[in-house]
Enzyme design. Structure first.
Site, PDB file in Angstrom:
ATOM      1  N   ASP A 168     -42.300  63.697   8.426  1.00  0.00           N
ATOM      2  CA  ASP A 168     -43.407  64.047   7.737  1.00  0.00           C
ATOM      3  C   ASP A 168     -43.512  63.158   6.532  1.00  0.00           C
ATOM      4  OD1 ASP A 168     -41.074  64.550   6.435  1.00  0.00           O
ATOM      5  OD2 ASP A 168     -41.503  66.608   5.699  1.00  0.00           O
ATOM      6  N   HIS A 213     -42.317  32.536   8.562  1.00  0.00           N
ATOM      7  CA  HIS A 213     -42.550  33.825   7.989  1.00  0.00           C
ATOM      8  C   HIS A 213     -41.294  34.459   8.192  1.00  0.00           C
ATOM      9  CE1 HIS A 213     -47.001  33.452   9.179  1.00  0.00           C
ATOM     10  NE2 HIS A 213     -46.785  33.004   8.017  1.00  0.00           N
ATOM     11  N   ASP A 271     -40.293  32.786  -1.224  1.00  0.00           N
ATOM     12  CA  ASP A 271     -41.976  33.222  -1.364  1.00  0.00           C
ATOM     13  C   ASP A 271     -42.193  34.565  -1.594  1.00  0.00           C
ATOM     14  OD1 ASP A 271     -44.780  33.378  -0.629  1.00  0.00           O
ATOM     15  OD2 ASP A 271     -44.316  31.954   1.318  1.00  0.00           O
ATOM     16  N   ASP A 315     -49.045  35.027  -5.332  1.00  0.00           N
ATOM     17  CA  ASP A 315     -48.430  34.183  -4.237  1.00  0.00           C
ATOM     18  C   ASP A 315     -47.762  33.094  -4.410  1.00  0.00           C
ATOM     19  OD1 ASP A 315     -47.486  33.520  -1.738  1.00  0.00           O
ATOM     20  OD2 ASP A 315     -49.427  33.105  -0.576  1.00  0.00           O
ATOM     21  N   HIS A 326     -48.575  23.677   8.778  1.00  0.00           N
ATOM     22  CA  HIS A 326     -49.387  24.614   8.205  1.00  0.00           C
ATOM     23  C   HIS A 326     -50.543  23.807   7.444  1.00  0.00           C
ATOM     24  CE1 HIS A 326     -47.407  25.026   4.277  1.00  0.00           C
ATOM     25  NE2 HIS A 326     -46.165  25.139   5.130  1.00  0.00           N
ATOM     26  N   HIS A 328     -54.753  28.693   0.817  1.00  0.00           N
ATOM     27  CA  HIS A 328     -55.800  29.673   1.592  1.00  0.00           C
ATOM     28  C   HIS A 328     -56.489  30.634   0.230  1.00  0.00           C
ATOM     29  CE1 HIS A 328     -52.440  32.776   0.458  1.00  0.00           C
ATOM     30  NE2 HIS A 328     -51.672  31.881   1.028  1.00  0.00           N
ATOM     31  N   HIS A 340     -53.814  36.731   1.644  1.00  0.00           N
ATOM     32  CA  HIS A 340     -54.583  35.841   2.496  1.00  0.00           C
ATOM     33  C   HIS A 340     -56.246  36.654   2.442  1.00  0.00           C
ATOM     34  CE1 HIS A 340     -51.916  33.262   4.626  1.00  0.00           C
ATOM     35  NE2 HIS A 340     -51.192  33.702   4.033  1.00  0.00           N
ATOM     36  N   GLU A 378     -49.827  25.114  -1.461  1.00  0.00           N
ATOM     37  CA  GLU A 378     -48.574  25.192  -0.755  1.00  0.00           C
ATOM     38  C   GLU A 378     -48.150  24.210   0.127  1.00  0.00           C
ATOM     39  OE1 GLU A 378     -48.205  28.578   1.864  1.00  0.00           O
ATOM     40  OE2 GLU A 378     -50.264  29.112   1.104  1.00  0.00           O
ATOM     41  N   TYR A 426     -40.337  20.807   6.480  1.00  0.00           N
ATOM     42  CA  TYR A 426     -39.128  21.623   7.071  1.00  0.00           C
ATOM     43  C   TYR A 426     -38.622  20.568   8.353  1.00  0.00           C
ATOM     44  CZ  TYR A 426     -42.710  24.836   5.226  1.00  0.00           C
ATOM     45  OH  TYR A 426     -43.621  25.146   4.158  1.00  0.00           O
ATOM     46  N   ARG A 455     -40.877  24.502   0.517  1.00  0.00           N
ATOM     47  CA  ARG A 455     -42.452  24.666   0.118  1.00  0.00           C
ATOM     48  C   ARG A 455     -42.414  25.112  -1.393  1.00  0.00           C
ATOM     49  NH1 ARG A 455     -42.932  27.945   3.938  1.00  0.00           N
ATOM     50  NH2 ARG A 455     -42.827  30.347   2.769  1.00  0.00           N
ATOM     51  N   GLU A 481     -45.393  26.383  -3.814  1.00  0.00           N
ATOM     52  CA  GLU A 481     -46.795  27.092  -3.764  1.00  0.00           C
ATOM     53  C   GLU A 481     -47.387  27.494  -5.246  1.00  0.00           C
ATOM     54  OE1 GLU A 481     -48.833  30.718  -1.265  1.00  0.00           O
ATOM     55  OE2 GLU A 481     -46.732  30.491  -1.466  1.00  0.00           O
TER      56      GLU A 481
END
Length: 448
Positions: A38, A244, A261, A272, A355, A359, A366, A393, A397, A414, A416
């Protein structure tokens, strides 16, 4: 009407002005979702619905009737009725009449009357706008409403002759952020930057990634942010090479980097930010070289963000810097490629940078909006306009591979930031989060 909600009314008017005269639009908010037994997941409204209404209660539907023949446009809200007993358990409900007054709707009705009233609202309407295929439940309701209207055909009533996908119009509206939206995004960015600083100050070798995640979440909520904008990524060591990764349960070791991130959501708008820094507060020479390369790539991307330039220009600029850096650092072997252009032509850089460089950003992390001009030949990247919000960003890697110097293995970086396109370039919203090698080392040294 609640002070500060005039922009929602203006958005509804702008949407209605783009609809076929006399047509009707229908937009439902997000449903509540059960987590287990519930217990529901924390409720978060639908972004499109909130963009037009400012209303955050579940079980709500907006109906917008466009102007026609001297009749002005009308906005109608369907929402939950007041229910003192349920409010004891679940909290305050506006109810239709209070919602109409507080949020500036022309009419408001109980959600239980939606099906009965839609047959009348869609009678003799030339077109219906709604989110085609977005919700199976709404698709079924729309089919039922149209069937009820068509059942009146013998008496001369006609059903909408065409159906339009509503999100196409709204995506273009949402792509350009007004001053109110930019202010909310700046607040989200500032809170998020403070959270990254808090994590840097708290970090020590031997801590778990989730301990840094807790520092982030503490700072978000302490400053009034309602949610994380997405599940935070706290990736140490080789985990930073998983784009991710969000398990966040590893122990961080001395000498490693941690990539965070993370951004908060404030009043419906997302931040972000990604920063990468040493757990012990000191970059190794190999780490420093890669961080400085990514920073150079980001500066090149910033310089390419100019009104009228294609969205893709920032990615192209960043990739050129990264490709040259990969050559200079020996990541791509010796003598195989003679220039950065050759690296890019062969897509060899994608071994280490796979990548895009950004964005759209807004109510969704996004955010909505087309990246290409689908009306032009070849569907080129669309030109940037003042008021667009996006992330920048670049990253690198390095996974173990033959010919790749071992000193770079398992390093993922990274960096960003969030920006708003201005008349002459871009304004960085997230500059309060340190990213340079020296400023990070100074901050972490002072925190010890």
């Amino acid at each position: 009407m609640t002070v500060g909600l005039a922009h929602y009314i203006e958005r509804r008017a702008r949407l209605a002005a783009q609809m076929q005269p006399g047509s009707v639009a229908v937009l439902a908010t997000a449903p509540e979702v059960a987590r287990n037994a519930d217990s529901d997941y924390p409720y978060r409204h639908d972004s499109y619905f909130y963009y037009l209404t400012g209303f955050t209660e579940p079980e709500s539907v907006l109906v917008l009737a466009a102007a026609q023949g001297g009749q002005p446009a009308r906005s109608i809200l369907f929402c939950r009725e007041k229910n003192p007993e349920r409010e004891i358990w679940d909290g305050f409900r506006h109810g239709p009449e209070e919602a109409r007054l507080q949020f500036g709707f022309d009419e408001a009705w109980p959600i239980g009357e939606l099906d009965a009233r839609m047959a009348s609202l869609l009678a003799n309407v030339p077109a219906l706008y709604y989110a085609l295929g977005h919700s199976a439940a709404l698709d079924a309701q729309v089919a039922g409403w149209l069937k009820a209207v068509r059942a009146q055909g013998r008496s001369g009533v006609t059903a909408p002759g065409t159906t339009h996908h509503l999100f196409g119009i709204l995506d273009e509206m949402r792509l350009l952020k007004d001053e109110h939206e930019q202010g909310l995004m700046q607040r989200a960015a500032t809170i998020s930057a403070q959270a990254h600083v808090r994590a840097m100050r708290a970090a020590r070798p031997g801590m778990a990634e989730y301990e840094l995640e807790a520092e982030l979440l503490h700072e978000f909520r302490r400053n009034g942010a309602q949610f994380p904008a997405y599940t935070p990524i706290v990736a140490s060591g080789a985990n930073a090479c998983v784009l991710h990764y969000n398990v966040n349960d590893r122990r961080m070791l001395d000498g490693e980097l941690v990539l965070i991130d993370a951004g908060c959501e404030f009043d419906g708008y997302a931040a972000d930010i990604t920063r990468t820094w040493p757990v012990n507060g000191r970059f190794t020479e190999a780490q420093r070289r890669l961080v400085e390369l990514v920073l150079q790539a980001q500066e090149a991307a910033f310089a390419a963000i100019v009104p009228g330039q294609p969205y893709s220009a920032m990615h192209d600029a960043a990739v050129k810097v990264l490709a040259q850096g990969m050559l200079d650092l020996g990541l791509l072997g010796k003598g195989k490629f003679g220039s950065a252009d050759a690296v890019i032509a062969e897509r060899a850089h994608q071994q280490f940078y796979m990548h895009g460089t950004g964005h759209w950003l807004g109510m969704d992390v996004h955010d909505v909006g087309a990246y290409r001009d689908v009306t032009a030949a070849g569907k080129p990247s669309r030109p940037l306009l003042p008021g667009m919000a996006l992330t920048v960003e670049p990253g690198i890697y390095v996974r173990p591979a033959p010919g790749v110097p071992e000193e770079y293995w398992h390093i993922g970086i990274r960096i960003e930031d969030d920006v708003i396109v201005t008349d002459k370039g871009c304004r960085i919203l997230t500059g309060a989060a340190p990213k340079g090698v020296d400023e990070i080392e100074t901050l972490m040294r002072e925190a010890r």
